[in-house]
Motif scaffolding. Sequence first.
Motif, mmCIF file in Angstrom:
data_model
loop_
_atom_site.group_PDB
_atom_site.id
_atom_site.type_symbol
_atom_site.label_atom_id
_atom_site.label_comp_id
_atom_site.label_asym_id
_atom_site.label_seq_id
_atom_site.Cartn_x
_atom_site.Cartn_y
_atom_site.Cartn_z
ATOM 1 N N PRO A 1 -1.525 -47.885 -8.220
ATOM 2 C CA PRO A 1 -2.257 -47.008 -9.013
ATOM 3 C C PRO A 1 -3.479 -46.611 -9.019
ATOM 4 C CG PRO A 1 -0.944 -48.819 -10.056
ATOM 5 C CD PRO A 1 -0.725 -49.732 -8.802
ATOM 6 N N TRP A 2 -3.693 -45.560 -9.429
ATOM 7 C CA TRP A 2 -5.268 -45.335 -9.644
ATOM 8 C C TRP A 2 -6.239 -46.239 -8.265
ATOM 9 C CZ3 TRP A 2 -7.457 -42.345 -13.118
ATOM 10 C CH2 TRP A 2 -6.621 -42.061 -14.263
ATOM 11 N N GLN B 1 -10.895 -34.920 -15.012
ATOM 12 C CA GLN B 1 -9.876 -34.496 -14.114
ATOM 13 C C GLN B 1 -9.674 -34.501 -12.765
ATOM 14 O OE1 GLN B 1 -8.571 -31.508 -16.944
ATOM 15 N NE2 GLN B 1 -7.610 -32.437 -18.684
ATOM 16 N N ILE B 2 -8.534 -34.723 -12.183
ATOM 17 C CA ILE B 2 -8.235 -34.299 -11.020
ATOM 18 C C ILE B 2 -7.966 -33.287 -10.052
ATOM 19 C CG2 ILE B 2 -7.195 -35.994 -8.897
ATOM 20 C CD1 ILE B 2 -7.088 -38.673 -11.115
ATOM 21 N N PRO B 3 -9.310 -33.036 -9.673
ATOM 22 C CA PRO B 3 -8.923 -31.458 -8.953
ATOM 23 C C PRO B 3 -7.164 -31.192 -8.132
ATOM 24 C CG PRO B 3 -10.170 -32.298 -7.692
ATOM 25 C CD PRO B 3 -10.358 -33.190 -8.345
ATOM 26 N N GLU B 4 -6.235 -32.324 -7.215
ATOM 27 C CA GLU B 4 -5.074 -32.111 -7.213
ATOM 28 C C GLU B 4 -4.122 -32.113 -8.270
ATOM 29 O OE1 GLU B 4 -7.845 -33.974 -6.261
ATOM 30 O OE2 GLU B 4 -8.088 -33.163 -3.957
ATOM 31 N N PHE B 5 -4.415 -32.535 -9.287
ATOM 32 C CA PHE B 5 -2.845 -32.249 -10.863
ATOM 33 C C PHE B 5 -3.205 -31.993 -11.305
ATOM 34 C CE2 PHE B 5 -3.064 -37.169 -10.088
ATOM 35 C CZ PHE B 5 -2.569 -37.935 -9.247
ATOM 36 N N GLU B 6 -2.059 -31.435 -12.153
ATOM 37 C CA GLU B 6 -2.137 -30.147 -12.644
ATOM 38 C C GLU B 6 -2.498 -30.563 -14.014
ATOM 39 O OE1 GLU B 6 0.747 -27.595 -11.724
ATOM 40 O OE2 GLU B 6 0.861 -27.016 -13.598
ATOM 41 N N TYR B 7 -2.809 -30.158 -14.827
ATOM 42 C CA TYR B 7 -2.752 -31.026 -16.684
ATOM 43 C C TYR B 7 -2.405 -29.759 -17.662
ATOM 44 C CZ TYR B 7 -5.920 -33.940 -14.470
ATOM 45 O OH TYR B 7 -5.660 -35.420 -13.465
ATOM 46 N N LEU B 8 -1.579 -30.108 -19.005
ATOM 47 C CA LEU B 8 -1.263 -29.581 -19.901
ATOM 48 C C LEU B 8 -2.884 -29.332 -20.500
ATOM 49 C CD1 LEU B 8 1.720 -31.608 -21.295
ATOM 50 C CD2 LEU B 8 1.697 -29.989 -19.373
ATOM 51 N N ARG B 9 -2.403 -27.799 -20.689
ATOM 52 C CA ARG B 9 -4.223 -27.977 -21.696
ATOM 53 C C ARG B 9 -3.976 -26.755 -22.580
ATOM 54 N NH1 ARG B 9 -7.768 -28.562 -17.129
ATOM 55 N NH2 ARG B 9 -7.100 -28.394 -14.987
ATOM 56 N N ASP B 10 -3.308 -25.948 -23.032
ATOM 57 C CA ASP B 10 -3.159 -24.845 -24.161
ATOM 58 C C ASP B 10 -3.430 -25.534 -25.588
ATOM 59 O OD1 ASP B 10 -0.340 -25.278 -23.980
ATOM 60 O OD2 ASP B 10 -0.087 -22.898 -24.544
ATOM 61 N N PHE B 11 -2.472 -26.255 -25.565
ATOM 62 C CA PHE B 11 -2.717 -27.116 -26.995
ATOM 63 C C PHE B 11 -3.613 -28.402 -26.819
ATOM 64 C CE2 PHE B 11 0.308 -28.981 -24.558
ATOM 65 C CZ PHE B 11 0.635 -30.668 -25.244
ATOM 66 N N ILE B 12 -4.455 -28.362 -25.900
ATOM 67 C CA ILE B 12 -5.160 -29.444 -26.441
ATOM 68 C C ILE B 12 -6.723 -29.655 -26.238
ATOM 69 C CG2 ILE B 12 -5.992 -32.410 -24.819
ATOM 70 C CD1 ILE B 12 -2.583 -32.002 -23.875
ATOM 71 N N HIS B 13 -7.830 -30.442 -26.752
ATOM 72 C CA HIS B 13 -8.325 -29.844 -27.461
ATOM 73 C C HIS B 13 -10.166 -30.875 -26.947
ATOM 74 C CE1 HIS B 13 -7.573 -25.789 -29.042
ATOM 75 N NE2 HIS B 13 -6.249 -26.624 -29.340
ATOM 76 N N LEU C 1 1.477 -35.914 -19.775
ATOM 77 C CA LEU C 1 1.212 -35.460 -20.856
ATOM 78 C C LEU C 1 0.258 -36.175 -21.446
ATOM 79 C CD1 LEU C 1 1.253 -34.611 -23.835
ATOM 80 C CD2 LEU C 1 2.523 -36.184 -24.336
ATOM 81 N N THR C 2 0.006 -37.817 -21.053
ATOM 82 C CA THR C 2 -1.451 -38.757 -21.105
ATOM 83 C C THR C 2 -2.930 -38.469 -21.320
ATOM 84 O OG1 THR C 2 0.271 -40.106 -20.407
ATOM 85 C CG2 THR C 2 0.577 -40.127 -22.954
ATOM 86 N N SER C 3 -1.718 -37.237 -19.506
ATOM 87 C CA SER C 3 -3.456 -37.868 -18.395
ATOM 88 C C SER C 3 -4.592 -36.792 -19.229
ATOM 89 C CB SER C 3 -2.508 -37.685 -16.914
ATOM 90 O OG SER C 3 -2.314 -36.953 -16.548
ATOM 91 N N SER C 4 -2.804 -36.037 -19.659
ATOM 92 C CA SER C 4 -3.526 -34.372 -20.417
ATOM 93 C C SER C 4 -4.325 -34.480 -21.062
ATOM 94 C CB SER C 4 -2.723 -33.596 -20.130
ATOM 95 O OG SER C 4 -1.930 -33.307 -19.708
#
Length: 465
Positions: A24-25, A171-183, A162-165
Amino acid sequence: MTDISLSNSARDLWEKDRAHLMHPWSNLAAAKDEGSLIIAKGSGVHIEDAEGKRYLDAVGGLWCTNIGLGRNEMAEAIAEQVRTLAYCNPFVDIGSAPAAELAARIAQVAPGSINRVIFTTGGSSANETAFRIINFYNRTRGKPEKRHILVRRQSYHGSTLLTSSLTGKDQIPEFEYLRDFIHFLSAPNPYRAPDGMDEAAFGDYLIDEFQAKIDDIGAENVAAFFAEPIQGAGGVIVAPEGYLKRAWEICRKNDILFVADEVVTGFGRLGHWFASLSEFGIQPDIIASAKGLTAGYLPLGACLYTDELHEAMLQGSLEGFFGHGYTYGAHPVSCVAGLKVMEILEREAIFDHVNDVGPYFMKRLHSLDGLPIVGNVRGKKLMGGVEFVQNRATKALFPEELNIGKQVANKAEALGLMVRPIVHLNIMSPALTISRDEIDFVVDTLGASIKAVADDLVRDGVKVD
Ligand SMILES: Cc1ncc(COP(=O)(O)O)c(C=O)c1O
């Protein structure tokens, strides 16, 4: 005797690990070249590698080996449960004695009306579960728009999508993250406060920012604030005095749930079952827990929530059908480990010990304050961190490729001490049973490692101010 054959050859293990095991990591390129250090044994605060070299593990595994490694009574309790009932379906309407006992025991020590427990497989799944509860609760009460989540930079909440978002580290460029509801809000790190702000002014600044963010999104749209009482993996960030409580008060006023991510701070690291109320005077609605809960002996996490949330969720459609959970949540063997850990924590008065040696650890750690490249020493009780800087006046960091935290950790490792490097930091969270002599060893060895790295840097022509 076991029939499972494990190689005794350190070289053979190193090769198998490097060829087949993705850690991991890990940094894939470095792992390919350097492989990994294989650990073979552990006892108390010490671990031993496959070649027989012993280290004091000031990382405590990964913030988790709270009661120390290698306890016979843990092995016996775990073995006994494997013989009695190694697994039990936890879904719908089946349960086991260890799960029921542990849930009841946790409810006894959790603050306020937090009396409900969902067991998970670790900390990420505990935070995922918190999010599902929040979702379910707000939709049940007819507020589907209340879905926005506040988090802070430098937070760490896990490694699922979710939790990485929710995590506020880079954030790691190769990964996708949830964004629209996280501030994201500022990291509450007094050492990195905007120019000229003292701790009190910085606290006000953070609270103003918190309120402004809620006003901007609209309180009716904000569901929850996820916060580690002390940010751990983000660099042992201890927020300004009173800030957490003020943020919690704003949450209460605005019908925003407060999720205390106590995956690290729970089960004794700050000298209490949970730090939220005992250390910071806040009563969360939800607590995410893991790590110290089983002290690393087996995997287990828990999402704890209030009776009030539970009552409201009962009104959900389909008779309050909460369609969420994991095959290995409430694993009976892990739950027995949790019960045994709680028994040991209490019987050996380990929280008293933490409250005794924790301040000593901090005091000793601060003896590193004047060393070259040490910008900031921080922490609380048995969570400690040292931030390295190239220029102590401007707080400028070393170029990232110098990997300064790793350089210091490598020197320490050579001297028999494990600390955790995170870019320009070393962080520590030893077993809670650590003695004063062992704390002296940690600090003296870390100090020697820092001095050695600073000398190397000067010798190599790197500017150190
Ligand atoms: C505060 C916090 N939350 C959540 C997690 C994630 O836990 P896990 O790795 O067990 O999924 C961690 C792990 O380090 C953590 O430190």
